[in-house]
Design a protein around this motif. Structure first.
Motif, mmCIF file in Angstrom:
data_model
loop_
_atom_site.group_PDB
_atom_site.id
_atom_site.type_symbol
_atom_site.label_atom_id
_atom_site.label_comp_id
_atom_site.label_asym_id
_atom_site.label_seq_id
_atom_site.Cartn_x
_atom_site.Cartn_y
_atom_site.Cartn_z
ATOM 1 N N ILE A 54 5.581 -6.115 15.371
ATOM 2 C CA ILE A 54 4.533 -7.128 15.380
ATOM 3 C C ILE A 54 3.716 -7.035 14.089
ATOM 4 O O ILE A 54 3.274 -5.956 13.686
ATOM 5 N N HIS A 55 3.527 -8.189 13.450
ATOM 6 C CA HIS A 55 2.715 -8.285 12.246
ATOM 7 C C HIS A 55 1.792 -9.493 12.377
ATOM 8 O O HIS A 55 2.038 -10.403 13.174
ATOM 9 N N ALA A 56 0.729 -9.480 11.570
ATOM 10 C CA ALA A 56 -0.085 -10.682 11.440
ATOM 11 C C ALA A 56 0.669 -11.701 10.607
ATOM 12 O O ALA A 56 1.459 -11.334 9.725
ATOM 13 N N ARG A 57 0.422 -12.964 10.878
ATOM 14 C CA ARG A 57 1.106 -13.995 10.097
ATOM 15 C C ARG A 57 0.691 -13.918 8.623
ATOM 16 O O ARG A 57 1.503 -14.128 7.727
ATOM 17 N N TYR A 58 -0.585 -13.599 8.392
ATOM 18 C CA TYR A 58 -1.074 -13.480 7.022
ATOM 19 C C TYR A 58 -1.518 -12.047 6.785
ATOM 20 O O TYR A 58 -2.498 -11.573 7.374
ATOM 21 N N GLU A 59 -0.785 -11.349 5.942
ATOM 22 C CA GLU A 59 -1.102 -9.986 5.549
ATOM 23 C C GLU A 59 -1.120 -9.917 4.031
ATOM 24 O O GLU A 59 -0.197 -10.428 3.373
ATOM 25 N N MET A 60 -2.151 -9.290 3.480
ATOM 26 C CA MET A 60 -2.296 -9.287 2.022
ATOM 27 C C MET A 60 -3.179 -8.124 1.593
ATOM 28 O O MET A 60 -3.958 -7.596 2.401
ATOM 29 N N PRO A 61 -3.084 -7.712 0.332
ATOM 30 C CA PRO A 61 -4.021 -6.716 -0.187
ATOM 31 C C PRO A 61 -5.331 -7.381 -0.587
ATOM 32 O O PRO A 61 -5.348 -8.523 -1.061
ATOM 33 N N LEU A 62 -6.436 -6.682 -0.403
ATOM 34 C CA LEU A 62 -7.734 -7.144 -0.867
ATOM 35 C C LEU A 62 -8.092 -6.386 -2.138
ATOM 36 O O LEU A 62 -7.930 -5.164 -2.209
ATOM 37 N N ALA A 77 -9.555 2.069 7.198
ATOM 38 C CA ALA A 77 -8.384 1.555 7.917
ATOM 39 C C ALA A 77 -8.647 1.544 9.417
ATOM 40 O O ALA A 77 -9.178 2.500 9.989
ATOM 41 N N GLY A 78 -8.279 0.424 10.044
ATOM 42 C CA GLY A 78 -8.457 0.264 11.485
ATOM 43 C C GLY A 78 -9.682 -0.518 11.881
ATOM 44 O O GLY A 78 -9.796 -0.929 13.053
ATOM 45 N N ASP A 79 -10.601 -0.757 10.941
ATOM 46 C CA ASP A 79 -11.820 -1.492 11.274
ATOM 47 C C ASP A 79 -11.530 -2.985 11.413
ATOM 48 O O ASP A 79 -10.739 -3.554 10.662
ATOM 49 N N ALA A 177 -8.459 -7.474 10.305
ATOM 50 C CA ALA A 177 -8.500 -6.021 10.462
ATOM 51 C C ALA A 177 -8.022 -5.361 9.176
ATOM 52 O O ALA A 177 -7.122 -5.868 8.494
ATOM 53 N N ILE A 178 -8.638 -4.229 8.860
ATOM 54 C CA ILE A 178 -8.237 -3.435 7.705
ATOM 55 C C ILE A 178 -7.030 -2.597 8.121
ATOM 56 O O ILE A 178 -7.116 -1.789 9.045
ATOM 57 N N THR A 179 -5.909 -2.796 7.460
ATOM 58 C CA THR A 179 -4.679 -2.092 7.826
ATOM 59 C C THR A 179 -4.426 -0.841 6.994
ATOM 60 O O THR A 179 -3.677 0.037 7.417
ATOM 61 N N SER A 180 -5.045 -0.741 5.808
ATOM 62 C CA SER A 180 -4.845 0.435 4.969
ATOM 63 C C SER A 180 -5.974 0.536 3.954
ATOM 64 O O SER A 180 -6.657 -0.451 3.664
ATOM 65 N N VAL A 188 -11.989 4.198 -10.918
ATOM 66 C CA VAL A 188 -12.128 3.032 -11.794
ATOM 67 C C VAL A 188 -10.952 2.099 -11.533
ATOM 68 O O VAL A 188 -9.791 2.500 -11.659
ATOM 69 N N LEU A 189 -11.264 0.875 -11.156
ATOM 70 C CA LEU A 189 -10.249 -0.079 -10.730
ATOM 71 C C LEU A 189 -10.067 -1.175 -11.770
ATOM 72 O O LEU A 189 -11.036 -1.635 -12.395
ATOM 73 N N ALA A 190 -8.842 -1.603 -11.933
ATOM 74 C CA ALA A 190 -8.556 -2.771 -12.758
ATOM 75 C C ALA A 190 -8.703 -4.025 -11.905
ATOM 76 O O ALA A 190 -8.628 -3.989 -10.666
ATOM 77 N N ALA A 191 -8.915 -5.148 -12.547
ATOM 78 C CA ALA A 191 -9.011 -6.410 -11.816
ATOM 79 C C ALA A 191 -7.700 -6.679 -11.087
ATOM 80 O O ALA A 191 -6.624 -6.599 -11.682
ATOM 81 N N GLY A 192 -7.788 -6.957 -9.802
ATOM 82 C CA GLY A 192 -6.594 -7.242 -9.011
ATOM 83 C C GLY A 192 -5.963 -6.015 -8.379
ATOM 84 O O GLY A 192 -5.003 -6.156 -7.611
ATOM 85 N N GLN A 193 -6.458 -4.820 -8.656
ATOM 86 C CA GLN A 193 -5.891 -3.610 -8.053
ATOM 87 C C GLN A 193 -6.272 -3.544 -6.582
ATOM 88 O O GLN A 193 -7.429 -3.725 -6.215
ATOM 89 N N ALA A 194 -5.289 -3.259 -5.715
ATOM 90 C CA ALA A 194 -5.514 -3.284 -4.270
ATOM 91 C C ALA A 194 -6.500 -2.196 -3.854
ATOM 92 O O ALA A 194 -6.418 -1.055 -4.301
ATOM 93 N N VAL A 195 -7.433 -2.591 -2.980
ATOM 94 C CA VAL A 195 -8.401 -1.656 -2.408
ATOM 95 C C VAL A 195 -8.120 -1.439 -0.928
ATOM 96 O O VAL A 195 -8.162 -0.315 -0.434
ATOM 97 N N PHE A 196 -7.814 -2.526 -0.202
ATOM 98 C CA PHE A 196 -7.504 -2.463 1.225
ATOM 99 C C PHE A 196 -6.282 -3.320 1.518
ATOM 100 O O PHE A 196 -6.005 -4.295 0.816
ATOM 101 N N GLY A 197 -5.557 -2.958 2.572
ATOM 102 C CA GLY A 197 -4.606 -3.866 3.186
ATOM 103 C C GLY A 197 -5.325 -4.631 4.279
ATOM 104 O O GLY A 197 -6.130 -4.056 5.023
#
Length: 367
Positions: A54-62, A77-79, A177-180, A188-197
């Protein structure tokens, strides 16, 4: 002398008659025992069963739209989060300085535009009285146009700096929901670098990995039933929404996504599922037989059918709809209830008289 001549004949005749009386009539041909059982009809033609998840229809990195140092993380994760909720924060100092500089530049541009406007108005009035040359008027008008464009550019810079400052706060754009979690405070993060699933709330999909030998029988819109070990007794209807155009380079399987029609609130992300895909072809009168019952007459599939009238064998051509791991679905050539030889199909012949018997082991019987 005559008595002695007839004596051999008198002795031979009784012996011949005795031999004739002792000869038995020829026995009828013995029936050959074969494992044969009635075939069963299939309720709704099943294309096959596949394990799924089972997955969400829309899953993406934030991720943040701008670069910077992560100073705060408000979820993990899990919130479960709501739309507009703050999730993480970058150091806002640089963005704040850029916004202040842009505002100062805008203020200076507005002052230059005000002076250029006043100069234009004076020169236009003097030009009407022929107090200045046409060239001077054109230079004044050009200076005004440049000041106006500089003011507009400064406004755009302020809006851009405001956006950059706002982008230092990562917020949820949808309920979900936060998956990861993929970044830590201080990094230090670059623009577009994933923070959460992130997985949206609402629609739920089932993801299948289908072997390349089976993917040709799956089409968009094909129906299926979904059961889950975590929810015994519950059956969910689904349909195929997406088929990957290329196989996974490692597993050589195709990702197939099915949308569950009415997911409700019981389906949780990551649950394992058992998916029964229905065939995309018309079902008609279909029956299921074990794979061991299939015989080939040249290049054409066939089965041995026991005639009910005289218990003799008939080799009958059939049309195969689907080959399974242990069974075969027949679309044409057999009717439910007809008795078919299930094992030993290469040891019998057409017209042979047989005695149907059950398999010696119950697990060998067709399910």
């Amino acid at each position: 002398m005559r008595r002695r001549a007839w004596l051999p004949y008198a002795v031979a005749v009784p012996l011949i008659l005795l031999a004739a009386c002792g000869r038995k009539a020829p026995e009828s041909e013995a029936a050959l025992p074969v494992i044969a059982l009635p075939v069963q009809a299939v309720d709704g033609l099943s294309y096959g069963r596949f394990p799924g998840e089972i997955h969400a229809r829309y899953e993406m990195p934030l991720s943040f739209r701008v670069s910077g140092q992560l100073t705060a993380r408000y979820v993990t994760a899990g919130d479960v989060v709501k739309k507009g909720q703050a999730l993480a924060q970058l150091d806002p100092a640089d963005a704040g300085n850029q916004l202040a500089a842009a505002k100062a530049a805008l203020e200076a541009a507005e002052h230059r535009l005000l002076f250029a406007t006043q100069q234009r108005d004076r020169d236009e009035a003097q030009s009407k009285q022929n107090l200045i040359s046409q060239l001077q008027l054109e230079q004044t008008q050009d200076a005004y146009a440049s000041a106006l464009a500089a003011r507009d550019q400064a406004k755009q810079q302020v809006e851009l700096a405001q956006n950059q400052s706002r982008y230092t706060m990562l917020v949820a754009d949808h309920d979900g929901a936060i998956t990861s979690r993929q970044a830590d405070v201080g990094q230090v993060l670059a623009a577009g670098q994933a923070v959460f699933g992130f997985a949206w709330s609402g629609d739920r999909d089932v993801d299948l990995d289908v072997p390349e030998s089976r993917v040709d029988g799956i089409v968009i819109g094909q129906t299926a039933t979904v059961t889950l070990p975590a929810l015994p007794g519950r059956v969910f209807a689904a349909h195929v929404r997406e088929i990957a155009p290329a196989a996974d380079p490692q597993s050589r399987t195709y990702l197939v996504k099915l949308t569950i029609d009415q997911p409700g609130t019981l389906l949780q992300l990551g649950m394992t599922a058992d998916v029964a895909l229905q065939s995309s072809k018309p079902s008609g009168a279909t029956v299921s037989i074990p794979a061991t019952a299939l015989f080939h007459q040249g290049e054409h599939p066939a089965v041995w059918v026991v005639r009910p009238a005289d218990a003799t064998l008939e080799l009958r051509p059939v049309t195969i709809v689907r080959y399974g791991e242990r069974d075969v679905l027949i679309a044409d050539g057999l009717k439910a209830g007809e008795r078919v030889v299930m094992q030993g199909v290469h040891t019998v012949t057409a017209g042979e008289k047989v005695t149907p018997i059950a398999p010696p082991h119950p697990e060998d019987a067709p399910q």
